[in-house]
Write a protein that holds these residues in place. Structure first.
Motif, PDB file in Angstrom:
ATOM      1  N   THR A   1      83.711  71.838 -14.863  1.00  0.00           N
ATOM      2  CA  THR A   1      83.062  71.433 -16.061  1.00  0.00           C
ATOM      3  C   THR A   1      81.993  72.676 -16.430  1.00  0.00           C
ATOM      4  OG1 THR A   1      80.909  70.707 -14.980  1.00  0.00           O
ATOM      5  CG2 THR A   1      82.844  69.084 -15.328  1.00  0.00           C
ATOM      6  N   ARG A   2      81.240  72.702 -17.662  1.00  0.00           N
ATOM      7  CA  ARG A   2      80.151  73.622 -17.807  1.00  0.00           C
ATOM      8  C   ARG A   2      79.020  73.672 -16.804  1.00  0.00           C
ATOM      9  NH1 ARG A   2      81.070  76.119 -23.307  1.00  0.00           N
ATOM     10  NH2 ARG A   2      78.759  76.495 -23.083  1.00  0.00           N
ATOM     11  N   ALA A   3      78.932  72.536 -16.155  1.00  0.00           N
ATOM     12  CA  ALA A   3      77.556  72.561 -15.393  1.00  0.00           C
ATOM     13  C   ALA A   3      77.327  73.691 -14.512  1.00  0.00           C
ATOM     14  CB  ALA A   3      77.680  71.212 -14.737  1.00  0.00           C
ATOM     15  N   PRO A   4      76.381  74.309 -14.227  1.00  0.00           N
ATOM     16  CA  PRO A   4      76.162  75.585 -13.358  1.00  0.00           C
ATOM     17  C   PRO A   4      76.027  74.942 -11.940  1.00  0.00           C
ATOM     18  CG  PRO A   4      74.568  75.819 -15.258  1.00  0.00           C
ATOM     19  CD  PRO A   4      75.272  74.246 -15.479  1.00  0.00           C
TER      20      PRO A   4
ATOM     21  N   PHE B   1      76.290  79.721 -15.087  1.00  0.00           N
ATOM     22  CA  PHE B   1      77.248  79.711 -16.408  1.00  0.00           C
ATOM     23  C   PHE B   1      77.410  81.165 -16.731  1.00  0.00           C
ATOM     24  CE2 PHE B   1      78.893  79.206 -20.423  1.00  0.00           C
ATOM     25  CZ  PHE B   1      80.034  78.161 -20.276  1.00  0.00           C
TER      26      PHE B   1
END
Lengths: 128, 372
Positions: free
Chosen positions: B297-300, B323
């Motif tokens: 996912t894009r979650a850092p 990210f």
């Protein structure tokens, strides 16, 4: 200087609330909040259909620096979320009062709106 | 807002005049970002040229006779055969093979020039001095600033001051005249891009920075973008991705041990920590290993995040994560148990109570573009 929109209501935790003509409300992050966060890289939004209570942590906005909780300024049912933010979270930085809205609610109690800050009161609170 | 206990680089006022947001870093008041913002500063560096103040880093001269031999007692690299005008990446090791710091060593002809991390420079200097033989002196170059000019347009920008910079190759490090002043210029950096690091007398630092910044292609870049640039390029940050508890093999930095100093090399061993490090090198089976991770996912997935396998068994911890603005993925560095380190292995990061799948991936995450 951060931009404050005259016709909006604000929470102390930097969310804005817009009353729509159909009785629903739209919620987003203030210009002050998006500037303090910096470049937003990730957003988590509440589930459509869920019931939320005033000041619940319902969303999360994460910038290059840190993750920050978003609190719902009023109680209600989540009618819609801004799906575009999943792939283009930077819209919050580019257009926090317009295309960067977070979610829409059907208010459970209109009276809760009276406890929010006017634009002028919020501007005073966030003055440096 | 200003903390009077913090040290200032010669460019401190210059940063503030240019709208920097200052933060404490390694005892210095440093620019974390400028008005452009972290993401745009990152992208600008990859597209054009970014100017960084890295004067907080420690610059030293090792002066005297047989400096190369003395450095080889402390560093697992080939210093004796390092040609004049060349620099090499090195790890400063303790007796246990733990990494005390990473640094650059240059053969400057009449002396060796060292650049070490800001947070480590006091300890590094004490450690090196404690192990120097008679006749050698380690001198801090406190009267010098250090600028990094990074990105594909760095060569064009710097060549306007001295065309000779275009002739340098990656890891060349020579004295050149810039604005009438003798500077030490290396073709190197910590962003994965082509670029230069410039050691300039402190009194000339603002003039040089202003001149470089006047170039249309050049922007000031803060520590925020420096961190995401180095992470995308798979480069370690000392104190995070390695420390005194990690050895070069578990840190996946075997390449930083010169062939000449390995078990079958012409000057095998003979450096501090050689015994445990060469043993680890022969076994190639560290308990934990540094790897790159790409999130699903894009979650850092940030430093300190715990990692698990599919059966929920703890297998490691993230040491850096963000990210990546250029690769447009959630990227991390982590230490995982041996056996979970192979490229393609799926691991799970626990972020705010939820498990996010991540895949062990080769680094760098963004192709390095050094001019060799």
């Amino acid at each position: 200087m951060s931009e404050v929109i005259e016709k909006l209501l604000y929470s102390e935790s930097h969310e804005w609330v817009r009353r729509e003509a159909d009785g629903t409300v739209t919620v987003g992050l203030s210009d002050h909040a998006q500037k303090a966060l910096g470049d937003v890289v990730y957003v988590e939004l509440p589930e459509v259909g869920s019931e939320v209570n005033m000041q619940d942590e319902v969303a999360l906005v994460e910038s290059v620096k840190a993750a920050s909780d978003v609190y719902t300024p009023i109680s209600g049912e989540v009618l819609a979320i801004n799906d575009v933010l999943a792939d283009e979270p930077q819209i919050i930085n580019e257009s926090c009062y317009d295309n960067g809205w977070l979610f829409k609610l059907k208010p459970a109690d209109e009276a809760e709106l009276d406890s929010l800050l006017s634009a002028a009161a919020y501007a005073e609170q966030t003055e440096e | 807002m200003t903390d009077t206990h913090l040290l200032k680089t010669p460019l401190h006022s210059f940063h503030i005049e240019n709208g920097a947001r200052m933060v404490p870093f390694a005892g210095y008041d440093m620019p974390v970002q400028y008005p452009l913002g972290v993401k745009q500063e990152h992208l600008h560096t990859r597209a054009k040229a970014g100017l960084f103040d890295v004067s907080h880093m420690g610059q030293f001269k090792l002066v005297g006779s047989n400096g190369a031999q003395a450095l080889e007692q402390l560093l697992p690299i080939d210093v004796i055969d390092l040609p004049e005008g060349k620099q090499r990446y090195a790890l400063l090791l303790n007796e246990q093979g733990g990494i005390l710091d990473d640094l650059m060593v240059t053969n400057a002809g009449s002396y060796h020039y060292l650049v070490v991390n800001a947070a480590c420079k006091v300890e590094d200097a004490a450690h090196i001095r404690a192990h120097l033989p008679e006749g050698l002196e380690l001198q801090e170059m406190a009267d010098h600033a250090l600028l990094a000019l990074q990105g594909p347009a760095a060569v064009d920008v710097l060549a306007t001051l001295n065309p000779a910079v275009a002739e340098l190759k990656f890891m060349d490090n020579v004295e050149l005249t810039l604005l009438g002043e003798t500077c030490r210029v290396s073709r190197s950096g910590y962003t994965g891009e082509d670029g230069y690091e410039i050691s300039v007398p402190a009194a000339k630092a603002v003039a040089l920075a202003s001149e470089l910044l006047s170039h249309e292609q050049c922007e000031l870049i803060g520590l925020g973008a420096r961190d995401s640039l180095r992470l995308e390029s798979g480069l370690c940050l000392y104190g995070h991705d390695m420390n005194a508890e990690t050895d070069p093999v578990s840190a996946s930095l075997i390449w930083a041990i010169s062939k000449a100093r390995r078990a079958d090399g012409e000057r095998a061993g003979g450096f501090m920590g050689a015994e445990p490090v060469l043993k680890a090198l022969a076994e190639k089976r560290p308990a934990k290993k540094r790897v790159g991770l790409i999130g699903s996912t894009r979650a850092p997935v940030r430093e300190g995040t715990q990692l698990f396998d599919a059966s929920d068994k703890p297998i490691g911890v993230v040491t850096s994560g963000t990210f990546g603005p250029s690769c447009e993925k959630s990227i991390s560095m982590a230490y995982v148990n041996f056996g979970e380190h192979e490229v393609g292995t799926e691991v799970f990061a626990e972020v705010r109570g939820k498990k996010i799948a991540m895949t062990v991936s080769k680094m760098p995450f963004v192709e390095q573009r050094y001019v060799r």
